[in-house]
Design a protein around this motif. Structure first.
Motif: not given
Ligand code: SAM
Length: 205
Positions: A154-157, A160-169
């Motif tokens: 659920g982190r993809v929503v 404000s995330s700076t996680d590269p995997a979330v940002v990339g997704t």
């Protein structure tokens, strides 16, 4: 569910060899592997492209759907992963159908002309948008592109995330939404590996 995914000696051996070699247990789940297999069969795939081989677990599932003379090209950046995968493909009896390309997937893709019937994107997540663009180029109209790990608990929503995997997704989702040549959906999954999901995209006929 176990009744639909019976124990399978070659796939179980691939997982055991992966563990024994110290590779991370980040392969698709058995139901996801079976889905890839069924999708490949449903569209009569003769040519399959995979980004992210690891130990060849998903590769075996998809290669088993190929007819004689079919081909699966799988891209893996880590030579150690590729070696474990090659041995697993031999054990599974599908090595003659699979071409393991070692190196950054984008470099390998740049040298491919297609057409592929099915592409499975499961390599580094920050590059997801670039991989998707390349797969739209390489997959034939009427073919299918699957992208794994697009929900990420659920982190993809979280914008404000700076996680590269979330940002990339999140970037991947923008690219898919803006790409008129595909029609896509997201299937969310819950299982042994937690809460995640995958994109299923049809390259418009
Ligand atoms: C999630 S694992 C793949 C799992 C595999 N598809 C399965 O389900 O059995 C991701 C793999 O992508 C590889 N990888 C990471 N970055 C890559 C890159 N730039 N090019 C090719 N492979 C890459 C990793 O080394 C790793 O083996």
């Amino acid at each position: 569910m176990a009744r639909l995914n019976a124990p399978d000696p070659a796939l179980d051996a691939a997982l055991a060899a992966s563990d024994a070699a110290g590779l991370p247990p980040i392969q698709v789940s058995p139901p996801q592997g079976k889905l890839l297999h069924l999708l490949a069969g449903a569209i009569g795939a003769r040519r399959i492209l995979e980004l992210g081989t690891l130990a060849g677990y998903s590769t075996i599932w998809m290669a088993r759907a190929l007819p004689a003379g079919g081909e699966l090209v799988t891209c893996e950046i880590d030579p150690r992963h590729a070696e474990v995968a090659k041995a697993n493909l031999v054990t599974a009896g599908v090595s003659s159908l699979v071409d393991v390309r070692v190196g950054p997937a984008l470099d390998t893709l740049a040298g491919l002309a297609g057409p592929s019937d099915l592409a499975f994107i499961d390599a580094d997540k920050p590059s997801g948008a670039a991989y998707f663009r390349e797969c739209v180029r390489l997959v034939r109209p009427g073919g299918v592109i699957v992208v794994d790990n697009v929900v990420r608990g659920g982190r993809v929503v979280d914008a404000s995330s700076t996680d590269p995997a979330v940002v990339g997704t999140r970037r991947l989702a923008e690219v898919i939404a803006a790409e008129s040549r595909v029609d896509a959906t997201v299937i969310q999954t819950v299982g042994d590996k937690g809460y995640d999901g995958f994109v299923l995209a049809l390259v418009r006929p």
